[in-house]
Design a protein around this motif. Sequence first.
Motif, PDB file in Angstrom:
ATOM      1  N   LYS A 231       0.825  -1.209   0.000  1.00 20.14           N
ATOM      2  CA  LYS A 231       0.000   0.000   0.000  1.00 20.14           C
ATOM      3  C   LYS A 231       0.858   1.258   0.000  1.00 20.14           C
ATOM      4  CE  LYS A 231      -2.199  -1.314   3.678  1.00 20.14           C
ATOM      5  NZ  LYS A 231      -3.151  -1.365   4.816  1.00 20.14           N
ATOM      6  N   GLY A 232       2.126   1.046  -0.121  1.00 20.90           N
ATOM      7  CA  GLY A 232       3.005   2.201  -0.133  1.00 20.90           C
ATOM      8  C   GLY A 232       3.277   2.760   1.255  1.00 20.90           C
ATOM      9  N   HIS A 233       3.057   1.946   2.267  1.00 20.38           N
ATOM     10  CA  HIS A 233       3.320   2.396   3.631  1.00 20.38           C
ATOM     11  C   HIS A 233       4.184   1.378   4.357  1.00 20.38           C
ATOM     12  CE1 HIS A 233       0.339   5.481   3.169  1.00 20.38           C
ATOM     13  NE2 HIS A 233      -0.585   4.600   2.851  1.00 20.38           N
ATOM     14  N   ALA A 234       5.006   1.902   5.198  1.00 20.84           N
ATOM     15  CA  ALA A 234       5.772   1.008   6.062  1.00 20.84           C
ATOM     16  C   ALA A 234       5.749   1.570   7.470  1.00 20.84           C
ATOM     17  CB  ALA A 234       7.212   0.890   5.568  1.00 20.84           C
ATOM     18  N   LEU A 235       5.748   0.700   8.427  1.00 25.09           N
ATOM     19  CA  LEU A 235       5.733   1.097   9.835  1.00 25.09           C
ATOM     20  C   LEU A 235       7.090   0.753  10.424  1.00 25.09           C
ATOM     21  CD1 LEU A 235       3.623   2.266  11.757  1.00 25.09           C
ATOM     22  CD2 LEU A 235       3.022  -0.084  12.403  1.00 25.09           C
ATOM     23  N   ILE A 236       7.676   1.712  11.094  1.00 23.00           N
ATOM     24  CA  ILE A 236       9.008   1.493  11.664  1.00 23.00           C
ATOM     25  C   ILE A 236       8.984   1.919  13.121  1.00 23.00           C
ATOM     26  CG2 ILE A 236      11.465   2.071  11.522  1.00 23.00           C
ATOM     27  CD1 ILE A 236       9.263   2.894   8.566  1.00 23.00           C
ATOM     28  N   ARG A 237       9.528   1.103  13.978  1.00 21.08           N
ATOM     29  CA  ARG A 237       9.595   1.499  15.387  1.00 21.08           C
ATOM     30  C   ARG A 237      11.026   1.411  15.877  1.00 21.08           C
ATOM     31  NH1 ARG A 237       6.556  -2.195  18.079  1.00 21.08           N
ATOM     32  NH2 ARG A 237       8.377  -3.250  18.970  1.00 21.08           N
ATOM     33  N   TYR A 238      11.422   2.356  16.675  1.00 22.28           N
ATOM     34  CA  TYR A 238      12.756   2.369  17.274  1.00 22.28           C
ATOM     35  C   TYR A 238      12.644   2.137  18.772  1.00 22.28           C
ATOM     36  CZ  TYR A 238      14.473   4.297  12.878  1.00 22.28           C
ATOM     37  OH  TYR A 238      14.790   4.480  11.565  1.00 22.28           O
ATOM     38  N   SER A 239      13.774   1.777  19.338  1.00 23.67           N
ATOM     39  CA  SER A 239      13.784   1.525  20.778  1.00 23.67           C
ATOM     40  C   SER A 239      13.801   2.813  21.579  1.00 23.67           C
ATOM     41  CB  SER A 239      15.008   0.681  21.157  1.00 23.67           C
ATOM     42  OG  SER A 239      16.183   1.415  20.822  1.00 23.67           O
ATOM     43  N   ASN A 240      14.164   3.888  20.893  1.00 22.07           N
ATOM     44  CA  ASN A 240      14.224   5.147  21.635  1.00 22.07           C
ATOM     45  C   ASN A 240      13.727   6.292  20.763  1.00 22.07           C
ATOM     46  OD1 ASN A 240      16.691   6.751  20.445  1.00 22.07           O
ATOM     47  ND2 ASN A 240      17.219   4.557  20.477  1.00 22.07           N
ATOM     48  N   LEU A 241      13.223   7.276  21.445  1.00 26.19           N
ATOM     49  CA  LEU A 241      12.633   8.415  20.773  1.00 26.19           C
ATOM     50  C   LEU A 241      13.643   9.164  19.908  1.00 26.19           C
ATOM     51  CD1 LEU A 241      10.100  10.147  20.589  1.00 26.19           C
ATOM     52  CD2 LEU A 241      10.926  11.438  22.552  1.00 26.19           C
ATOM     53  N   GLY A 242      14.840   9.284  20.427  1.00 25.11           N
ATOM     54  CA  GLY A 242      15.844  10.060  19.698  1.00 25.11           C
ATOM     55  C   GLY A 242      16.116   9.503  18.318  1.00 25.11           C
ATOM     56  N   SER A 243      16.220   8.209  18.225  1.00 21.97           N
ATOM     57  CA  SER A 243      16.480   7.600  16.928  1.00 21.97           C
ATOM     58  C   SER A 243      15.324   7.849  15.975  1.00 21.97           C
ATOM     59  CB  SER A 243      16.714   6.094  17.093  1.00 21.97           C
ATOM     60  OG  SER A 243      17.955   5.879  17.734  1.00 21.97           O
ATOM     61  N   ALA A 244      14.111   7.786  16.508  1.00 21.94           N
ATOM     62  CA  ALA A 244      12.941   8.023  15.667  1.00 21.94           C
ATOM     63  C   ALA A 244      12.932   9.464  15.151  1.00 21.94           C
ATOM     64  CB  ALA A 244      11.661   7.728  16.446  1.00 21.94           C
ATOM     65  N   VAL A 245      13.264  10.374  16.052  1.00 25.23           N
ATOM     66  CA  VAL A 245      13.297  11.784  15.647  1.00 25.23           C
ATOM     67  C   VAL A 245      14.343  12.002  14.557  1.00 25.23           C
ATOM     68  CG1 VAL A 245      13.905  14.103  16.424  1.00 25.23           C
ATOM     69  CG2 VAL A 245      12.448  12.665  17.840  1.00 25.23           C
ATOM     70  N   TYR A 246      15.492  11.389  14.763  1.00 26.44           N
ATOM     71  CA  TYR A 246      16.571  11.551  13.795  1.00 26.44           C
ATOM     72  C   TYR A 246      16.180  10.973  12.442  1.00 26.44           C
ATOM     73  CZ  TYR A 246      21.296  11.481  11.893  1.00 26.44           C
ATOM     74  OH  TYR A 246      22.391  11.698  11.116  1.00 26.44           O
ATOM     75  N   ALA A 247      15.651   9.761  12.468  1.00 27.90           N
ATOM     76  CA  ALA A 247      15.271   9.117  11.208  1.00 27.90           C
ATOM     77  C   ALA A 247      14.186   9.916  10.501  1.00 27.90           C
ATOM     78  CB  ALA A 247      14.776   7.692  11.490  1.00 27.90           C
ATOM     79  N   LYS A 248      13.254  10.411  11.271  1.00 28.49           N
ATOM     80  CA  LYS A 248      12.182  11.207  10.662  1.00 28.49           C
ATOM     81  C   LYS A 248      12.758  12.435   9.987  1.00 28.49           C
ATOM     82  CE  LYS A 248       8.455  14.126  10.733  1.00 28.49           C
ATOM     83  NZ  LYS A 248       8.386  15.576  10.612  1.00 28.49           N
ATOM     84  N   GLU A 249      13.619  13.136  10.711  1.00 30.72           N
ATOM     85  CA  GLU A 249      14.177  14.368  10.163  1.00 30.72           C
ATOM     86  C   GLU A 249      15.018  14.113   8.925  1.00 30.72           C
ATOM     87  OE1 GLU A 249      13.452  17.494  10.711  1.00 30.72           O
ATOM     88  OE2 GLU A 249      11.938  16.550  11.979  1.00 30.72           O
TER      89      GLU A 249
END
Length: 447
Positions: A261-279
């Motif tokens: 569907k053109g979507h992927a869900l990704i989860r990190y163990s910590n918020l910082g990594s998620a913020v970095y990856a998002k940015e």
Amino acid sequence: MEEFPSKQSTENLDDPPNSRLFVVTSRSITEEELRESFSVFGDIQGVWVVKDKQTKESKGIAYVKFSKSSQACLAMEEMHGKVLVEGTKPVKVFIAQSRSSTRHRDVEDEELTRIFVMIPKTFSEEDLKNTFKEYGEIEYCVIIKNKFTGESKGLGYVRYYKPSQAALAIENCDKTYRAILAEPRSKAASTEDYAGGAARVDYSADPGNYQVIDYRSGEFTRCLMMSTRAALTQEQIFSLFDIVPGMEYCELQRDAYGMTKGHALIRYSNLGSAVYAKEKLNGFEYPPGNRLAVNFVDDGEDRSSPVGRMAMQFVAAQMMNAVWNGPSSSQVMKPPGFSTVSPMPRIQTDVSLPPLKKLAPPDSKAKERLFVVFSPSPLPLDVLEDVFCRYGSLIEVHLVPGRKVGYMKYADKQCADDAMAALHGRIVNGGHLTKGSGDCCHDTMTP
DNA sequence: CGACGGGACGC
DNA sequence: CGACGGGACGC
């Protein structure tokens, strides 16, 4: 009505903007009396008393056109509420609504006293104030900053006390500031009591105390949703989001038939990594031409407690800081238990790249500009900046919107030449870079 | 093929 | 309350 030069009568009434006054006055006042009263404030291009078509009697309304907005504003400020002729009612003076405008509200001082300017990113609010105070006393200055890093966006607001001061600033400040009147912040017209007489809007509150970090929104989570229009494999997505440690989960969403569907869900163990990856990955083109959209999604964690939220946002802010300013500036205040972020290998190229170099100050004079052609499609700005800064003195990367070309501004010609020599025809992230040659590369820019 | 910009505020 | 004319460039 007199000598509006014929061409101006219909088209240039608002040229320059806010140079025409709307005067509400006694029906007995004449054009000559108006001209005499107002001419001390500047060059009057025309005075027109509105009269009844049939009776030819004045309707007690007049327009006075000045050659400059500052003159009109000054006249308004000085004449509003004055009695022009003994025994007549005091005049009301406003900046006339532009002829094309349909609305009929008075133009308020609120709309005429704040300017919006482009400034070097190195400017502090103090610098801004010092630059613009020569046009009048400033109520306050604000620089628009990145909410998380506090970094200036190179834009600012300056609020004066009087419309004439803002007009003078716009007319006389250096063109590079691109000063214009700021649009009112809230559309909700402040219901200021504007009752007759000489009462004008009074600005006295608000010293301009702005918070940099937004602690209210609970938008950060450890979970990201990535959307793409291009078909990507699970493996590709995993590689992309593996730019930081801590990925716990990464899965391409499929529908009941196993179609992506053109979507992927990704989860990190910590918020910082998620913020970095998002940015780093939001807006990243992969493959080139396909912009990925990456956003936080609810991870089901409780962020309702103010303390927990604060902590999370603090971490997020620190991460943002690291993302934007590089690892060196993020040494301070690393929260405990927070994994270190490794640099993102986001550039793949056949060039052996020299180390990163600092950008030249944004207000540097451009000595050379490179014209770059991208094939098949432009690379993201941050990638280009990363690559082209490495030869030194890069001021700015500019992509021509909607086209496959761009310009690299350098403060030093040798650096630009080095970059061209190294990068011409090379491949970066799967795309070709073609540098133009000949005269086109030697334009001198006006800053 | 590939040529000249950019601009917005915490509610 | 108080919101938009008269007259005709120069090709």
